[in-house]
Design a protein around this motif. Sequence first.
Motif, PDB file in Angstrom:
ATOM      1  N   LEU A 173      -7.098  -5.004 -13.720  1.00  0.00           N
ATOM      2  CA  LEU A 173      -7.707  -4.542 -12.476  1.00  0.00           C
ATOM      3  C   LEU A 173      -7.186  -5.349 -11.286  1.00  0.00           C
ATOM      4  CD1 LEU A 173     -11.421  -3.990 -13.561  1.00  0.00           C
ATOM      5  CD2 LEU A 173      -9.573  -2.329 -13.455  1.00  0.00           C
ATOM      6  N   THR A 174      -6.984  -6.635 -11.512  1.00  0.00           N
ATOM      7  CA  THR A 174      -6.425  -7.491 -10.464  1.00  0.00           C
ATOM      8  C   THR A 174      -5.015  -7.045 -10.104  1.00  0.00           C
ATOM      9  OG1 THR A 174      -7.700  -9.360 -11.331  1.00  0.00           O
ATOM     10  CG2 THR A 174      -5.907  -9.877  -9.816  1.00  0.00           C
ATOM     11  N   TYR A 175      -4.260  -6.637 -11.110  1.00  0.00           N
ATOM     12  CA  TYR A 175      -2.898  -6.147 -10.855  1.00  0.00           C
ATOM     13  C   TYR A 175      -2.917  -4.855 -10.035  1.00  0.00           C
ATOM     14  CZ  TYR A 175      -1.723  -9.343 -14.719  1.00  0.00           C
ATOM     15  OH  TYR A 175      -1.584 -10.433 -15.533  1.00  0.00           O
ATOM     16  N   VAL A 176      -3.864  -3.943 -10.353  1.00  0.00           N
ATOM     17  CA  VAL A 176      -3.941  -2.656  -9.649  1.00  0.00           C
ATOM     18  C   VAL A 176      -4.403  -2.848  -8.201  1.00  0.00           C
ATOM     19  CG1 VAL A 176      -5.085  -0.394  -9.563  1.00  0.00           C
ATOM     20  CG2 VAL A 176      -4.341  -1.339 -11.759  1.00  0.00           C
ATOM     21  N   GLY A 177      -5.396  -3.695  -8.010  1.00  0.00           N
ATOM     22  CA  GLY A 177      -5.931  -3.907  -6.666  1.00  0.00           C
ATOM     23  C   GLY A 177      -5.200  -4.953  -5.855  1.00  0.00           C
ATOM     24  N   GLY A 178      -4.365  -5.761  -6.528  1.00  0.00           N
ATOM     25  CA  GLY A 178      -3.652  -6.828  -5.829  1.00  0.00           C
ATOM     26  C   GLY A 178      -2.160  -6.788  -6.054  1.00  0.00           C
ATOM     27  N   PHE A 179      -1.673  -7.702  -6.906  1.00  0.00           N
ATOM     28  CA  PHE A 179      -0.234  -7.807  -7.146  1.00  0.00           C
ATOM     29  C   PHE A 179       0.054  -7.820  -8.648  1.00  0.00           C
ATOM     30  CE2 PHE A 179      -0.847  -9.624  -2.989  1.00  0.00           C
ATOM     31  CZ  PHE A 179       0.274  -9.238  -2.265  1.00  0.00           C
ATOM     32  N   ILE A 180       1.118  -7.150  -9.025  1.00  0.00           N
ATOM     33  CA  ILE A 180       1.637  -7.243 -10.389  1.00  0.00           C
ATOM     34  C   ILE A 180       2.514  -8.493 -10.448  1.00  0.00           C
ATOM     35  CG2 ILE A 180       3.121  -6.138 -12.121  1.00  0.00           C
ATOM     36  CD1 ILE A 180       2.332  -3.438 -10.815  1.00  0.00           C
ATOM     37  N   PRO A 181       2.386  -9.316 -11.494  1.00  0.00           N
ATOM     38  CA  PRO A 181       3.220 -10.534 -11.578  1.00  0.00           C
ATOM     39  C   PRO A 181       4.703 -10.225 -11.410  1.00  0.00           C
ATOM     40  CG  PRO A 181       1.552 -10.557 -13.290  1.00  0.00           C
ATOM     41  CD  PRO A 181       1.450  -9.208 -12.628  1.00  0.00           C
ATOM     42  N   HIS A 182       5.369 -11.058 -10.604  1.00  0.00           N
ATOM     43  CA  HIS A 182       6.811 -10.961 -10.335  1.00  0.00           C
ATOM     44  C   HIS A 182       7.178  -9.796  -9.411  1.00  0.00           C
ATOM     45  CE1 HIS A 182       6.943 -13.925 -13.475  1.00  0.00           C
ATOM     46  NE2 HIS A 182       6.570 -13.051 -14.403  1.00  0.00           N
ATOM     47  N   ILE A 183       6.165  -9.108  -8.886  1.00  0.00           N
ATOM     48  CA  ILE A 183       6.421  -8.067  -7.879  1.00  0.00           C
ATOM     49  C   ILE A 183       5.710  -8.493  -6.606  1.00  0.00           C
ATOM     50  CG2 ILE A 183       6.077  -5.649  -7.221  1.00  0.00           C
ATOM     51  CD1 ILE A 183       6.337  -4.901 -10.139  1.00  0.00           C
ATOM     52  N   ALA A 184       6.455  -8.694  -5.540  1.00  0.00           N
ATOM     53  CA  ALA A 184       5.914  -9.286  -4.308  1.00  0.00           C
ATOM     54  C   ALA A 184       5.149  -8.295  -3.435  1.00  0.00           C
ATOM     55  CB  ALA A 184       7.045  -9.910  -3.496  1.00  0.00           C
ATOM     56  N   ILE A 185       5.330  -7.006  -3.693  1.00  0.00           N
ATOM     57  CA  ILE A 185       4.678  -5.973  -2.876  1.00  0.00           C
ATOM     58  C   ILE A 185       3.314  -5.642  -3.469  1.00  0.00           C
ATOM     59  CG2 ILE A 185       4.876  -3.605  -2.000  1.00  0.00           C
ATOM     60  CD1 ILE A 185       7.913  -3.899  -2.321  1.00  0.00           C
ATOM     61  N   PRO A 186       2.255  -5.529  -2.645  1.00  0.00           N
ATOM     62  CA  PRO A 186       0.934  -5.164  -3.166  1.00  0.00           C
ATOM     63  C   PRO A 186       0.979  -3.840  -3.942  1.00  0.00           C
ATOM     64  CG  PRO A 186       0.741  -5.903  -0.900  1.00  0.00           C
ATOM     65  CD  PRO A 186       2.208  -5.791  -1.189  1.00  0.00           C
ATOM     66  N   THR A 187       0.300  -3.800  -5.065  1.00  0.00           N
ATOM     67  CA  THR A 187       0.310  -2.619  -5.935  1.00  0.00           C
ATOM     68  C   THR A 187      -0.170  -1.347  -5.241  1.00  0.00           C
ATOM     69  OG1 THR A 187      -0.110  -4.111  -7.788  1.00  0.00           O
ATOM     70  CG2 THR A 187      -0.368  -1.766  -8.212  1.00  0.00           C
ATOM     71  N   PRO A 188      -1.245  -1.398  -4.406  1.00  0.00           N
ATOM     72  CA  PRO A 188      -1.671  -0.167  -3.728  1.00  0.00           C
ATOM     73  C   PRO A 188      -0.568   0.508  -2.918  1.00  0.00           C
ATOM     74  CG  PRO A 188      -3.395  -1.813  -3.547  1.00  0.00           C
ATOM     75  CD  PRO A 188      -2.199  -2.502  -4.148  1.00  0.00           C
ATOM     76  N   ILE A 189       0.332  -0.293  -2.321  1.00  0.00           N
ATOM     77  CA  ILE A 189       1.451   0.295  -1.566  1.00  0.00           C
ATOM     78  C   ILE A 189       2.363   1.073  -2.503  1.00  0.00           C
ATOM     79  CG2 ILE A 189       3.492  -0.227  -0.164  1.00  0.00           C
ATOM     80  CD1 ILE A 189       2.048  -2.682   0.917  1.00  0.00           C
ATOM     81  N   ILE A 190       2.637   0.507  -3.668  1.00  0.00           N
ATOM     82  CA  ILE A 190       3.494   1.174  -4.658  1.00  0.00           C
ATOM     83  C   ILE A 190       2.835   2.465  -5.142  1.00  0.00           C
ATOM     84  CG2 ILE A 190       4.584   0.936  -6.931  1.00  0.00           C
ATOM     85  CD1 ILE A 190       4.631  -2.125  -6.415  1.00  0.00           C
ATOM     86  N   ILE A 191       1.524   2.416  -5.388  1.00  0.00           N
ATOM     87  CA  ILE A 191       0.787   3.606  -5.838  1.00  0.00           C
ATOM     88  C   ILE A 191       0.880   4.713  -4.796  1.00  0.00           C
ATOM     89  CG2 ILE A 191      -1.514   4.511  -6.380  1.00  0.00           C
ATOM     90  CD1 ILE A 191      -2.172   1.750  -7.575  1.00  0.00           C
ATOM     91  N   VAL A 192       0.711   4.341  -3.523  1.00  0.00           N
ATOM     92  CA  VAL A 192       0.780   5.333  -2.437  1.00  0.00           C
ATOM     93  C   VAL A 192       2.159   5.981  -2.378  1.00  0.00           C
ATOM     94  CG1 VAL A 192       0.789   5.609   0.077  1.00  0.00           C
ATOM     95  CG2 VAL A 192      -1.059   4.362  -1.022  1.00  0.00           C
ATOM     96  N   VAL A 193       3.202   5.179  -2.484  1.00  0.00           N
ATOM     97  CA  VAL A 193       4.579   5.714  -2.439  1.00  0.00           C
ATOM     98  C   VAL A 193       4.788   6.732  -3.568  1.00  0.00           C
ATOM     99  CG1 VAL A 193       7.019   5.140  -2.733  1.00  0.00           C
ATOM    100  CG2 VAL A 193       5.572   3.702  -1.286  1.00  0.00           C
ATOM    101  N   ILE A 194       4.374   6.370  -4.773  1.00  0.00           N
ATOM    102  CA  ILE A 194       4.522   7.272  -5.934  1.00  0.00           C
ATOM    103  C   ILE A 194       3.721   8.551  -5.710  1.00  0.00           C
ATOM    104  CG2 ILE A 194       4.039   7.554  -8.398  1.00  0.00           C
ATOM    105  CD1 ILE A 194       4.528   4.501  -8.677  1.00  0.00           C
ATOM    106  N   PHE A 195       2.490   8.401  -5.215  1.00  0.00           N
ATOM    107  CA  PHE A 195       1.621   9.562  -4.996  1.00  0.00           C
ATOM    108  C   PHE A 195       2.196  10.499  -3.941  1.00  0.00           C
ATOM    109  CE2 PHE A 195      -2.107  11.656  -3.035  1.00  0.00           C
ATOM    110  CZ  PHE A 195      -2.606  12.297  -4.165  1.00  0.00           C
ATOM    111  N   VAL A 196       2.685   9.935  -2.849  1.00  0.00           N
ATOM    112  CA  VAL A 196       3.273  10.750  -1.770  1.00  0.00           C
ATOM    113  C   VAL A 196       4.493  11.520  -2.276  1.00  0.00           C
ATOM    114  CG1 VAL A 196       4.482  10.651   0.455  1.00  0.00           C
ATOM    115  CG2 VAL A 196       2.382   9.338   0.122  1.00  0.00           C
ATOM    116  N   VAL A 197       5.331  10.850  -3.055  1.00  0.00           N
ATOM    117  CA  VAL A 197       6.523  11.505  -3.619  1.00  0.00           C
ATOM    118  C   VAL A 197       6.113  12.663  -4.526  1.00  0.00           C
ATOM    119  CG1 VAL A 197       8.470  11.197  -5.207  1.00  0.00           C
ATOM    120  CG2 VAL A 197       8.025   9.483  -3.447  1.00  0.00           C
TER     121      VAL A 197
END
Length: 362
Positions: A173-197
């Motif tokens: 849950l921390t990874y989904v709401g915050g950061f995945i280890p070794h990935i510097a970009i917040p996870t919600p931003i990545i989720i939004v990009v995937i969803f928009v695509v």
Amino acid sequence: MANKIKTSVKKIFQSQLAIPLVALLVLVIFNLIRDPSFFSIVIKKNNLGNTVLSGNLISILNGASELVILSIGMTLVTSACKGQDISIGASAAIAGSIFVKVLRAWSVNGGSLAVALVFACIVAIIFCLLNGVLIAKFNIQPMIASLILYTAGRPIAYWINGGATPNVEGNLLTYVGGFIPHIAIPTPIIIVVIFVVLINLLLKKTTLGLYIQSVGINERAAKLNGINPVVWKLAVFVILGICVTMAGSINVCRIGLINHETILLDIEMDAILAVAIGGNSLGGGKFKLSGSIMGAYIIQALTITLYAMKVSSTAVKAYKAVVIIIIVIAGSPVVKSWISHLKNRISEKSAAKSAAPAVEAK
């Protein structure tokens, strides 16, 4: 080359995206003048020792994640139904409550997270479809139809978890709401990009977008062409159910608990404003998702700007209201018509002046 650039810029500023682009440009220039380092990105270590990106720009992109997702759903509902669903915050509270209840029944892992998302999505779609049926089958105005769930949704979310505000914990849950280890970009931003695509692929590779706009532009004509308005109106509420589930689940993962009273409070108003700022008609018909997405980021950028200026949280809404009123009025048909009329008069005067020397020479 210069002429091509000039033509491209002219087309952009004559398009639907003119208002959000100008608003975004004004915000950027204002912040750069006020604080040249406002948009700087900093690399730092978070509490878990991971290297992450930080700064106002990251805060804007990250903080607007739920709003972007809900603005997409609101855009489709507005287009097809010629009105807005004001219960998306309450629906997200219900979805978030189901998400938490399922997770608390098992240990948090990949499997339980997937099951919780599926259950939350099913429940959210059912509630959104209740609004859809009232609108599509009984021709009730969207705002009136969704007022029922707007009023009852948060008490239902409260009842789901037995009147408590339970918390959920887990690295996942921390990874989904915050950061995945070794990935510097917040996870919600990545989720939004995937969803928009995915949403763009769905709208462009299928007839969904065309049918939604057809129903919104002229429902009677759409019916004569073999398009069933009821089916496509209900379809947008299915998509809205997915949107509220994602937004509610992301918010739960951010804070690690579900509070039915505060989760995404008043976000429906921001979603409606994002649609309007994006140049989409609130009366339905044609839409541009990119405009609504830009509108969501503009609202979040404005919020972060006000906080950076030390404006108190209680006064932020008032300042936002004033700025947003200006943006919406600037994009209104009356103002656009006035600007077009003014441009025509200037063009006529210029043509008359250039014609005068030619007449004198003769």
